[in-house]
Motif scaffolding. Structure first.
Motif, PDB file in Angstrom:
ATOM      1  N   ALA A  41      -0.076  -2.313  -8.288  1.00 39.50           N
ATOM      2  CA  ALA A  41      -1.707  -2.362  -9.232  1.00 39.50           C
ATOM      3  C   ALA A  41      -2.599  -3.175  -7.791  1.00 39.50           C
ATOM      4  CB  ALA A  41      -1.407  -3.337 -10.325  1.00 39.50           C
ATOM      5  N   TYR A  42      -2.361  -3.886  -7.035  1.00 43.36           N
ATOM      6  CA  TYR A  42      -3.133  -4.606  -6.075  1.00 43.36           C
ATOM      7  C   TYR A  42      -3.016  -3.479  -4.911  1.00 43.36           C
ATOM      8  CZ  TYR A  42      -4.981  -8.238  -3.530  1.00 43.36           C
ATOM      9  OH  TYR A  42      -6.171  -9.262  -3.103  1.00 43.36           O
ATOM     10  N   ASN A  43      -1.694  -3.321  -4.190  1.00 45.74           N
ATOM     11  CA  ASN A  43      -2.344  -2.631  -3.237  1.00 45.74           C
ATOM     12  C   ASN A  43      -2.635  -0.927  -3.715  1.00 45.74           C
ATOM     13  OD1 ASN A  43      -0.890  -3.910  -1.560  1.00 45.74           O
ATOM     14  ND2 ASN A  43       1.182  -3.271  -2.277  1.00 45.74           N
ATOM     15  N   ARG A  54      -2.320  -9.655   2.588  1.00 50.49           N
ATOM     16  CA  ARG A  54      -1.426 -11.100   2.224  1.00 50.49           C
ATOM     17  C   ARG A  54      -2.653 -11.823   0.564  1.00 50.49           C
ATOM     18  NH1 ARG A  54      -3.113 -16.397   3.400  1.00 50.49           N
ATOM     19  NH2 ARG A  54      -4.830 -15.516   4.676  1.00 50.49           N
ATOM     20  N   HIS A  55      -1.073 -11.036  -0.288  1.00 48.10           N
ATOM     21  CA  HIS A  55      -1.500 -11.863  -1.686  1.00 48.10           C
ATOM     22  C   HIS A  55       0.033 -11.232  -2.124  1.00 48.10           C
ATOM     23  CE1 HIS A  55      -2.553 -11.434  -5.805  1.00 48.10           C
ATOM     24  NE2 HIS A  55      -3.767 -11.989  -5.303  1.00 48.10           N
ATOM     25  N   GLN A  56       0.232 -12.329  -3.750  1.00 48.70           N
ATOM     26  CA  GLN A  56       1.583 -12.441  -3.657  1.00 48.70           C
ATOM     27  C   GLN A  56       1.686 -11.175  -4.707  1.00 48.70           C
ATOM     28  OE1 GLN A  56       1.461 -16.302  -6.291  1.00 48.70           O
ATOM     29  NE2 GLN A  56       0.769 -15.233  -7.862  1.00 48.70           N
ATOM     30  N   MET A  57       0.456 -10.356  -5.415  1.00 44.76           N
ATOM     31  CA  MET A  57       1.335  -9.154  -6.034  1.00 44.76           C
ATOM     32  C   MET A  57       1.166  -7.968  -5.182  1.00 44.76           C
ATOM     33  SD  MET A  57      -1.206  -9.894  -9.690  1.00 44.76           S
ATOM     34  CE  MET A  57      -0.426  -8.164 -10.662  1.00 44.76           C
ATOM     35  N   SER A  58       0.650  -8.153  -3.432  1.00 44.53           N
ATOM     36  CA  SER A  58       0.976  -6.829  -3.006  1.00 44.53           C
ATOM     37  C   SER A  58       2.203  -7.241  -2.425  1.00 44.53           C
ATOM     38  CB  SER A  58      -0.045  -7.193  -1.950  1.00 44.53           C
ATOM     39  OG  SER A  58      -0.156  -6.674  -0.533  1.00 44.53           O
ATOM     40  N   ASN A  59       2.504  -8.594  -1.678  1.00 46.87           N
ATOM     41  CA  ASN A  59       3.429  -8.173  -0.307  1.00 46.87           C
ATOM     42  C   ASN A  59       4.354  -8.292  -0.816  1.00 46.87           C
ATOM     43  OD1 ASN A  59       1.542 -11.237   0.675  1.00 46.87           O
ATOM     44  ND2 ASN A  59       1.611  -9.487   1.239  1.00 46.87           N
ATOM     45  N   ILE A 293     -10.332   2.342  -7.875  1.00 47.51           N
ATOM     46  CA  ILE A 293     -10.599   0.601  -8.623  1.00 47.51           C
ATOM     47  C   ILE A 293      -9.244   0.084  -9.124  1.00 47.51           C
ATOM     48  CG2 ILE A 293     -12.458   2.078  -8.883  1.00 47.51           C
ATOM     49  CD1 ILE A 293     -12.285   2.026 -11.726  1.00 47.51           C
ATOM     50  N   GLY A 294      -9.104  -1.365  -9.557  1.00 49.74           N
ATOM     51  CA  GLY A 294      -8.326  -1.367  -9.578  1.00 49.74           C
ATOM     52  C   GLY A 294      -8.361  -3.877 -10.520  1.00 49.74           C
ATOM     53  N   ALA A 295      -8.008  -4.263 -10.901  1.00 53.73           N
ATOM     54  CA  ALA A 295      -8.569  -5.251 -10.873  1.00 53.73           C
ATOM     55  C   ALA A 295      -7.315  -6.065 -10.741  1.00 53.73           C
ATOM     56  CB  ALA A 295      -9.334  -5.964 -12.300  1.00 53.73           C
ATOM     57  N   SER A 296      -6.936  -7.383 -10.209  1.00 49.86           N
ATOM     58  CA  SER A 296      -5.626  -8.501 -10.129  1.00 49.86           C
ATOM     59  C   SER A 296      -6.328  -9.499 -10.087  1.00 49.86           C
ATOM     60  CB  SER A 296      -4.955  -8.118  -9.341  1.00 49.86           C
ATOM     61  OG  SER A 296      -4.326  -6.785  -9.276  1.00 49.86           O
ATOM     62  N   GLY A 297      -5.411 -10.317 -11.425  1.00 52.56           N
ATOM     63  CA  GLY A 297      -6.008 -12.083 -11.225  1.00 52.56           C
ATOM     64  C   GLY A 297      -4.729 -12.799 -12.662  1.00 52.56           C
ATOM     65  N   GLY A 311      -2.241  -7.044 -13.648  1.00 53.01           N
ATOM     66  CA  GLY A 311      -3.409  -6.110 -12.494  1.00 53.01           C
ATOM     67  C   GLY A 311      -2.806  -4.734 -12.993  1.00 53.01           C
ATOM     68  N   VAL A 312      -3.910  -4.556 -12.586  1.00 50.40           N
ATOM     69  CA  VAL A 312      -4.386  -2.613 -12.806  1.00 50.40           C
ATOM     70  C   VAL A 312      -5.150  -1.391 -12.516  1.00 50.40           C
ATOM     71  CG1 VAL A 312      -6.367  -2.969 -14.943  1.00 50.40           C
ATOM     72  CG2 VAL A 312      -5.189  -1.038 -15.373  1.00 50.40           C
ATOM     73  N   TYR A 313      -4.573  -0.535 -12.087  1.00 49.20           N
ATOM     74  CA  TYR A 313      -5.103   0.750 -11.113  1.00 49.20           C
ATOM     75  C   TYR A 313      -5.497   1.985 -11.999  1.00 49.20           C
ATOM     76  CZ  TYR A 313      -0.856   2.465 -10.299  1.00 49.20           C
ATOM     77  OH  TYR A 313       0.158   3.726 -10.007  1.00 49.20           O
ATOM     78  N   ILE A 314      -6.310   2.711 -11.672  1.00 49.64           N
ATOM     79  CA  ILE A 314      -6.592   3.807 -11.697  1.00 49.64           C
ATOM     80  C   ILE A 314      -7.455   4.321 -10.585  1.00 49.64           C
ATOM     81  CG2 ILE A 314      -8.942   3.705 -12.656  1.00 49.64           C
ATOM     82  CD1 ILE A 314      -8.539   5.794 -14.575  1.00 49.64           C
TER      83      ILE A 314
END
Length: 350
Positions: A41-43, A54-59, A293-297, A311-314
């Motif tokens: 979702a982050y990427n 560089r993020h734990q929800m990306s890598n 668009i997306g949001a992560s946290g 995280g969520v994306y569309i």
């Protein structure tokens, strides 16, 4: 009574029988295309592979070399789907985890989609890789990741034989900049019952991506990514008839630009725009734009405990038009991560 056939009629009858035999045995391999998959979702909020993020929800799904920089252990799961012309796709799943074994290195595992095609149903395709991960901190600013494991594809008629997916990533931190490169080889696959009765051998194209992230200040960062997909190395061999479309080199490059906004230290709002290359049977790569668009946290830490992230994306593809048989898609996905501090875990053991 004796019937006679003219030479002209005999010729056309003979020609008809020959052509019928060719078409029955699949005269044309009819290459069926696909595009890069979303798995984080982050990427995906930045419409990227994540090579320079560089993020734990990306890598875990992007640049695995940066996993050692997150300073946490974690597990992760994700799901995504798409809609096209009122039809919904099957789900794409991802998941895995990472564990630090020392100050300099750690190991992990991930399941992620690599290439896919949602629509149309008679041309759908999903390619998954299950990889073991080694992440190593070479210096305070330079990192290395190696990922290797079995992979499999699914097309109408069932699953392919297993192949190997290999990828190598490098990451560098330089002040407010993060740089990263990922090189990936997705493998060769064989189907015994493609379209119920055909034999298919398919080689998926290698790709290399490079990305850069710049932290403007504590609230904003910019991200850019360039991807070279080696479409000219893709191969589609149906019943021994090999098709290797001569895709133009100039169209094999795609890229994305994105921006992240951090209104709070543990919340990221993301948006991005990208170019997508759609391979066609005619050996062309049709380019179109997509936006996301997306949001992560961190999610309700006081209730669920520190370290639970979501995280969520569309995404919307086809902003600049599409070429048949492809059509605009709306894609949606979610990601959930649970992370914990390995140093705190050691203290608990003591």
């Amino acid at each position: 009574m004796i019937f006679t056939i003219s030479k002209r009629t005999s010729f056309f009858l003979f020609l008809f029988l020959i052509l019928s035999g060719f078409f029955h045995s699949s005269l044309f391999a009819q290459f069926s295309g696909y595009t890069s998959s979303e798995s984080s979702a982050y990427n995906s909020g930045l419409f990227s592979i994540g090579s320079g993020l560089r993020h734990q929800m990306s890598n875990l799904y992007g640049n695995t070399s940066f996993l050692m920089n997150t300073k946490t252990n974690f597990t992760d799961v994700g799901i995504g789907a798409a809609q096209n012309r009122g039809d919904s796709s099957a789900f794409l799943f991802s998941g895995g985890g990472f564990y630090r074994l020392g100050e300099k290195w750690g190991v992990g595992v991930r399941l992620k989609p690599v290439y896919n095609r949602y629509f149309e149903s008679d041309a759908r395709m999903q390619n998954y890789a299950l990889s073991g991960i080694v992440s190593y901190e070479l210096t305070d600013s330079l990192y290395l990741g190696v990922n290797l494991g079995p992979s499999v594809s699914n097309r109408p008629g069932g699953y392919s034989s297993y192949s190997w997916n290999l990828s190598v990533s490098l990451g560098m931190i330089w002040g407010k900049w993060n740089f990263g490169v990922i090189a990936e080889s997705p493998g060769v696959y064989r189907f015994e019952n493609y379209l119920a009765s055909e034999k298919l051998k398919e080689k998926l194209p290698e790709r290399i991506s490079a990305g850069a992230q710049y932290q403007i200040n504590t609230e904003f960062f910019l991200y850019g990514e360039l991807v070279r997909t080696f479409w000219e190395r893709a191969m589609f061999s149906q019943n021994g008839l090999e098709e290797k479309p001569g895709f133009p080199l100039r169209d094999s490059y795609t890229g994305s630009l994105g921006i992240g906004y951090l209104p709070f230290p543990k919340l990221s709002l993301l948006t991005g725009v990208t170019s997508i290359a759609y391979p066609t049977e005619e050996g062309m790569l049709y380019k179109s734009l997509g936006m996301s668009i997306g949001a992560s946290g961190e999610i309700l830490p006081s209730v669920l405990g520190n370290g639970f992230w979501g995280g969520v994306y569309i995404q919307q593809t086809g902003l600049t038009g599409m070429v048949s048989p492809y059509a605009k898609e709306t894609r949606l996905g979610f990601q959930f991560t649970y992370a914990w501090d390995p140093e705190a875990e050691k203290e608990d053991i003591k």
